[in-house]
Design a protein around this motif. Structure first.
Motif, PDB file in Angstrom:
ATOM      1  N   GLN A   1      31.952  -2.808 -25.940  1.00  0.00           N
ATOM      2  CA  GLN A   1      30.551  -2.595 -26.319  1.00  0.00           C
ATOM      3  C   GLN A   1      30.380  -1.238 -26.988  1.00  0.00           C
ATOM      4  O   GLN A   1      29.641  -1.108 -27.967  1.00  0.00           O
ATOM      5  CB  GLN A   1      29.656  -2.714 -25.085  1.00  0.00           C
ATOM      6  CG  GLN A   1      29.530  -4.127 -24.547  1.00  0.00           C
ATOM      7  CD  GLN A   1      28.733  -4.187 -23.259  1.00  0.00           C
ATOM      8  OE1 GLN A   1      28.620  -3.205 -22.525  1.00  0.00           O
ATOM      9  NE2 GLN A   1      28.182  -5.361 -22.957  1.00  0.00           N
ATOM     10  N   ASN A   2      31.080  -0.236 -26.472  1.00  0.00           N
ATOM     11  CA  ASN A   2      31.013   1.098 -27.056  1.00  0.00           C
ATOM     12  C   ASN A   2      31.533   1.121 -28.489  1.00  0.00           C
ATOM     13  O   ASN A   2      31.058   1.900 -29.324  1.00  0.00           O
ATOM     14  CB  ASN A   2      31.828   2.074 -26.195  1.00  0.00           C
ATOM     15  CG  ASN A   2      31.843   3.482 -26.741  1.00  0.00           C
ATOM     16  OD1 ASN A   2      30.849   4.192 -26.690  1.00  0.00           O
ATOM     17  ND2 ASN A   2      32.986   3.906 -27.277  1.00  0.00           N
ATOM     18  N   LEU A   3      32.505   0.243 -28.787  1.00  0.00           N
ATOM     19  CA  LEU A   3      33.065   0.162 -30.137  1.00  0.00           C
ATOM     20  C   LEU A   3      32.269  -0.773 -31.049  1.00  0.00           C
ATOM     21  O   LEU A   3      32.645  -0.972 -32.206  1.00  0.00           O
ATOM     22  CB  LEU A   3      34.521  -0.299 -30.060  1.00  0.00           C
ATOM     23  CG  LEU A   3      35.508   0.691 -29.424  1.00  0.00           C
ATOM     24  CD1 LEU A   3      36.867   0.034 -29.213  1.00  0.00           C
ATOM     25  CD2 LEU A   3      35.652   1.952 -30.278  1.00  0.00           C
TER      26      LEU A   3
ATOM     27  N   GLN B   1      38.401 -22.815 -30.315  1.00  0.00           N
ATOM     28  CA  GLN B   1      37.104 -23.422 -30.578  1.00  0.00           C
ATOM     29  C   GLN B   1      36.089 -22.441 -31.161  1.00  0.00           C
ATOM     30  O   GLN B   1      34.977 -22.833 -31.489  1.00  0.00           O
ATOM     31  CB  GLN B   1      36.565 -24.037 -29.287  1.00  0.00           C
ATOM     32  CG  GLN B   1      37.420 -25.176 -28.753  1.00  0.00           C
ATOM     33  CD  GLN B   1      37.052 -25.590 -27.340  1.00  0.00           C
ATOM     34  OE1 GLN B   1      36.025 -25.161 -26.808  1.00  0.00           O
ATOM     35  NE2 GLN B   1      37.886 -26.425 -26.728  1.00  0.00           N
ATOM     36  N   GLY B   2      36.481 -21.172 -31.289  1.00  0.00           N
ATOM     37  CA  GLY B   2      35.594 -20.188 -31.882  1.00  0.00           C
ATOM     38  C   GLY B   2      34.527 -19.651 -30.948  1.00  0.00           C
ATOM     39  O   GLY B   2      33.581 -18.988 -31.400  1.00  0.00           O
ATOM     40  N   VAL B   3      34.667 -19.911 -29.649  1.00  0.00           N
ATOM     41  CA  VAL B   3      33.730 -19.329 -28.680  1.00  0.00           C
ATOM     42  C   VAL B   3      33.857 -17.811 -28.706  1.00  0.00           C
ATOM     43  O   VAL B   3      32.867 -17.082 -28.615  1.00  0.00           O
ATOM     44  CB  VAL B   3      34.004 -19.871 -27.263  1.00  0.00           C
ATOM     45  CG1 VAL B   3      33.083 -19.209 -26.237  1.00  0.00           C
ATOM     46  CG2 VAL B   3      33.836 -21.385 -27.238  1.00  0.00           C
ATOM     47  N   VAL B   4      35.085 -17.329 -28.832  1.00  0.00           N
ATOM     48  CA  VAL B   4      35.364 -15.911 -29.065  1.00  0.00           C
ATOM     49  C   VAL B   4      36.303 -15.834 -30.263  1.00  0.00           C
ATOM     50  O   VAL B   4      37.000 -16.799 -30.589  1.00  0.00           O
ATOM     51  CB  VAL B   4      36.007 -15.237 -27.833  1.00  0.00           C
ATOM     52  CG1 VAL B   4      35.009 -15.079 -26.703  1.00  0.00           C
ATOM     53  CG2 VAL B   4      37.231 -16.015 -27.351  1.00  0.00           C
TER      54      VAL B   4
ATOM     55  N   ASN C   1      31.135  -7.511 -29.475  1.00  0.00           N
ATOM     56  CA  ASN C   1      30.389  -8.334 -28.529  1.00  0.00           C
ATOM     57  C   ASN C   1      31.370  -8.832 -27.465  1.00  0.00           C
ATOM     58  O   ASN C   1      32.170  -9.732 -27.729  1.00  0.00           O
ATOM     59  CB  ASN C   1      29.728  -9.520 -29.245  1.00  0.00           C
ATOM     60  CG  ASN C   1      28.724  -9.072 -30.283  1.00  0.00           C
ATOM     61  OD1 ASN C   1      27.960  -8.135 -30.054  1.00  0.00           O
ATOM     62  ND2 ASN C   1      28.713  -9.723 -31.439  1.00  0.00           N
ATOM     63  N   ALA C   2      31.321  -8.218 -26.290  1.00  0.00           N
ATOM     64  CA  ALA C   2      32.293  -8.521 -25.243  1.00  0.00           C
ATOM     65  C   ALA C   2      31.848  -9.710 -24.403  1.00  0.00           C
ATOM     66  O   ALA C   2      30.686  -9.805 -23.995  1.00  0.00           O
ATOM     67  CB  ALA C   2      32.486  -7.304 -24.350  1.00  0.00           C
ATOM     68  N   THR C   3      32.794 -10.620 -24.149  1.00  0.00           N
ATOM     69  CA  THR C   3      32.528 -11.803 -23.336  1.00  0.00           C
ATOM     70  C   THR C   3      33.620 -11.938 -22.283  1.00  0.00           C
ATOM     71  O   THR C   3      34.797 -12.101 -22.623  1.00  0.00           O
ATOM     72  CB  THR C   3      32.510 -13.086 -24.201  1.00  0.00           C
ATOM     73  OG1 THR C   3      31.487 -12.967 -25.189  1.00  0.00           O
ATOM     74  CG2 THR C   3      32.252 -14.315 -23.342  1.00  0.00           C
ATOM     75  N   ALA C   4      33.260 -11.864 -21.014  1.00  0.00           N
ATOM     76  CA  ALA C   4      34.241 -12.057 -19.943  1.00  0.00           C
ATOM     77  C   ALA C   4      34.610 -13.522 -19.850  1.00  0.00           C
ATOM     78  O   ALA C   4      33.752 -14.404 -19.910  1.00  0.00           O
ATOM     79  CB  ALA C   4      33.673 -11.571 -18.617  1.00  0.00           C
TER      80      ALA C   4
ATOM     81  N   ASP D   1      36.109  -1.027 -37.361  1.00  0.00           N
ATOM     82  CA  ASP D   1      36.560  -2.401 -37.596  1.00  0.00           C
ATOM     83  C   ASP D   1      36.239  -3.338 -36.432  1.00  0.00           C
ATOM     84  O   ASP D   1      36.304  -4.561 -36.578  1.00  0.00           O
ATOM     85  CB  ASP D   1      38.070  -2.425 -37.857  1.00  0.00           C
ATOM     86  CG  ASP D   1      38.446  -1.806 -39.186  1.00  0.00           C
ATOM     87  OD1 ASP D   1      37.628  -1.863 -40.118  1.00  0.00           O
ATOM     88  OD2 ASP D   1      39.565  -1.252 -39.285  1.00  0.00           O
ATOM     89  N   MET D   2      35.894  -2.767 -35.263  1.00  0.00           N
ATOM     90  CA  MET D   2      35.586  -3.600 -34.103  1.00  0.00           C
ATOM     91  C   MET D   2      34.166  -4.157 -34.142  1.00  0.00           C
ATOM     92  O   MET D   2      33.819  -5.038 -33.343  1.00  0.00           O
ATOM     93  CB  MET D   2      35.749  -2.778 -32.813  1.00  0.00           C
ATOM     94  CG  MET D   2      37.178  -2.382 -32.486  1.00  0.00           C
ATOM     95  SD  MET D   2      38.287  -3.799 -32.267  1.00  0.00           S
ATOM     96  CE  MET D   2      37.410  -4.743 -31.039  1.00  0.00           C
ATOM     97  N   ALA D   3      33.358  -3.705 -35.085  1.00  0.00           N
ATOM     98  CA  ALA D   3      31.938  -4.073 -35.112  1.00  0.00           C
ATOM     99  C   ALA D   3      31.744  -5.585 -35.144  1.00  0.00           C
ATOM    100  O   ALA D   3      32.324  -6.286 -35.988  1.00  0.00           O
ATOM    101  CB  ALA D   3      31.255  -3.431 -36.313  1.00  0.00           C
ATOM    102  N   ASN D   4      30.944  -6.072 -34.187  1.00  0.00           N
ATOM    103  CA  ASN D   4      30.480  -7.464 -34.124  1.00  0.00           C
ATOM    104  C   ASN D   4      31.557  -8.504 -33.842  1.00  0.00           C
ATOM    105  O   ASN D   4      31.277  -9.702 -33.893  1.00  0.00           O
ATOM    106  CB  ASN D   4      29.743  -7.842 -35.420  1.00  0.00           C
ATOM    107  CG  ASN D   4      28.534  -6.964 -35.666  1.00  0.00           C
ATOM    108  OD1 ASN D   4      27.781  -6.660 -34.745  1.00  0.00           O
ATOM    109  ND2 ASN D   4      28.359  -6.533 -36.914  1.00  0.00           N
ATOM    110  N   ILE D   5      32.785  -8.075 -33.554  1.00  0.00           N
ATOM    111  CA  ILE D   5      33.817  -9.055 -33.177  1.00  0.00           C
ATOM    112  C   ILE D   5      33.505  -9.591 -31.780  1.00  0.00           C
ATOM    113  O   ILE D   5      33.213  -8.829 -30.862  1.00  0.00           O
ATOM    114  CB  ILE D   5      35.220  -8.422 -33.214  1.00  0.00           C
ATOM    115  CG1 ILE D   5      35.600  -8.051 -34.646  1.00  0.00           C
ATOM    116  CG2 ILE D   5      36.261  -9.375 -32.618  1.00  0.00           C
ATOM    117  CD1 ILE D   5      36.960  -7.403 -34.780  1.00  0.00           C
ATOM    118  N   ARG D   6      33.550 -10.900 -31.632  1.00  0.00           N
ATOM    119  CA  ARG D   6      33.313 -11.524 -30.329  1.00  0.00           C
ATOM    120  C   ARG D   6      34.620 -11.451 -29.525  1.00  0.00           C
ATOM    121  O   ARG D   6      35.513 -12.278 -29.705  1.00  0.00           O
ATOM    122  CB  ARG D   6      32.848 -12.979 -30.486  1.00  0.00           C
ATOM    123  CG  ARG D   6      31.544 -13.116 -31.263  1.00  0.00           C
ATOM    124  CD  ARG D   6      31.003 -14.550 -31.252  1.00  0.00           C
ATOM    125  NE  ARG D   6      32.008 -15.553 -31.583  1.00  0.00           N
ATOM    126  CZ  ARG D   6      32.380 -15.836 -32.831  1.00  0.00           C
ATOM    127  NH1 ARG D   6      31.846 -15.193 -33.862  1.00  0.00           N
ATOM    128  NH2 ARG D   6      33.287 -16.771 -33.056  1.00  0.00           N
TER     129      ARG D   6
END
Length: 333
Positions: free
Chosen positions: A184-186, A204-207, A189-192, A165-170
């Motif tokens: 990333q392993n799951l 704003q939907g950035v993540v 798309n990880a964003t610090a 279920d984690m696939a492609n979630i920002r």
């Protein structure tokens, strides 16, 4: 003229005496305590109680200036300022300290600590002390571990029930390599992103997702801009209470003892307030966000899916330290 001069002289004497008395009662040591949390959070409240206790039990010899809500920057900036002596005390997350001391990341391995009692035994015991001592070479003295509860995942895409279920979630993450690797392993798309920017980033939907303990989710009102909250309990959100080494060494032993006792009481306060808050938070937000909890079978699937991250970071945190933590938390290897 004689009367005027007498009054002027008397005023000057009073002013000098007052100044001398003020100097006599001035603190011998003034320390700044910076963190990114708002004061309403359990750790924000614990920091204020720490200040009160230190100032009272040192009889005013130590003054603590608390700087909450990222007034001097995010966790990375606060750690850098502690190293340089521009800030004296902080409670940065252990994962963020991993940018400076790689072994500090060990507590943020996913699904490492199963429950609260295991956390207390591990972090307050010999293994916890050994982890804190890894900061010795970075001009920081690690005192103990404060905490804000176990982290959970919220997002706007779907309920999280399986690793797939984690696939492609920002996903917004802390500035921490091990947490970025976890998502990333799951397949996410990880964003610090800095903690103070998360609400706007979600709005704003950035993540589209983030991870945090319930206290942080609630006080920062992330539930207002999220559709789903999954109670994953995937990592304990440990804050390492640290102090600049030179600041610590400047204190005589009696004042170090005052500080240590206050640090321990601050730790206990942060944990107790967190436990009190969590039960009420879930009820408070239940009508605003869909909440699901992992079943034992679902949790086992996540544990299995997380093992590659443990393997990836074994050499980083060192095999010796990893096995000591495994022994403390009851993981076989």
């Amino acid at each position: 003229m004689k009367l005027t001069l007498t009054k002027a002289t008397l005023s000057a004497v009073i002013a000098v005496a007052s100044f001398g008395a003020a100097q006599l009662h001035a603190a011998d040591y003034t320390f700044s305590f910076a963190h990114v949390l708002i004061e309403e959070t359990p750790n924000g409240q614990a920091a204020l109680r720490f200040k009160e206790e230190v100032e009272e039990k040192s009889n005013g010899r130590i003054k603590i200036n608390v700087l909450p809500a990222a007034q001097v920057g995010g966790d990375v900036e606060i750690i850098e300022q502690i190293q340089m002596g521009l800030v004296d005390i902080g409670i940065p997350p252990s994962a963020t300290l991993g940018n400076f001391e790689p072994r500090m990341q060990i507590l943020d391995l996913p699904f490492l600590i199963a429950d609260y009692d295991t956390m207390v035994e591990t972090l307050d015991g010999e293994v916890g002390r050994e982890i804190l001592d890894t900061l010795n070479g970075h001009n920081m003295y690690g005192v103990n571990f404060w905490g804000a509860g176990f982290r959970h995942i919220s997002n706007n895409d779907r309920p999280i029930e399986t690793p797939e279920d984690m696939a492609n979630i920002r996903m917004r993450t802390m500035q921490a390599p091990i947490i970025i690797s976890t998502y990333q392993n799951l397949g996410a798309n990880a964003t610090a992103m800095a903690f103070t920017e998360v609400y706007n980033g979600l709005q704003q939907g950035v993540v589209s997702g983030q991870e945090n303990p319930l206290a942080n989710i609630y006080t920062m009102r992330f539930h207002e801009v999220q559709d789903y909250l999954s109670l994953t309990n995937h990592a304990y959100h440990a804050y390492a209470a640290v102090i600049n080494q030179d600041s610590w060494d400047s204190l005589p032993e009696d004042l170090q003892a005052v500080m240590l006792e206050a640090f321990d009481n601050g730790r206990d306060t942060s944990r107790e307030l967190t436990l009190q808050d969590e039960a009420t938070i879930l009820e408070a937000i239940r009508d605003e966000i869909a909440i699901n909890e992992l079943t034992p079978e679902q949790r086992r699937a996540f544990i299995e899916a997380s093992m590659p991250v443990h393997e990836e970071y074994e050499n980083v945190v060192t095999t010796e330290l990893l096995h000591k933590v495994y022994d403390a938390v009851g993981i076989e290897y």
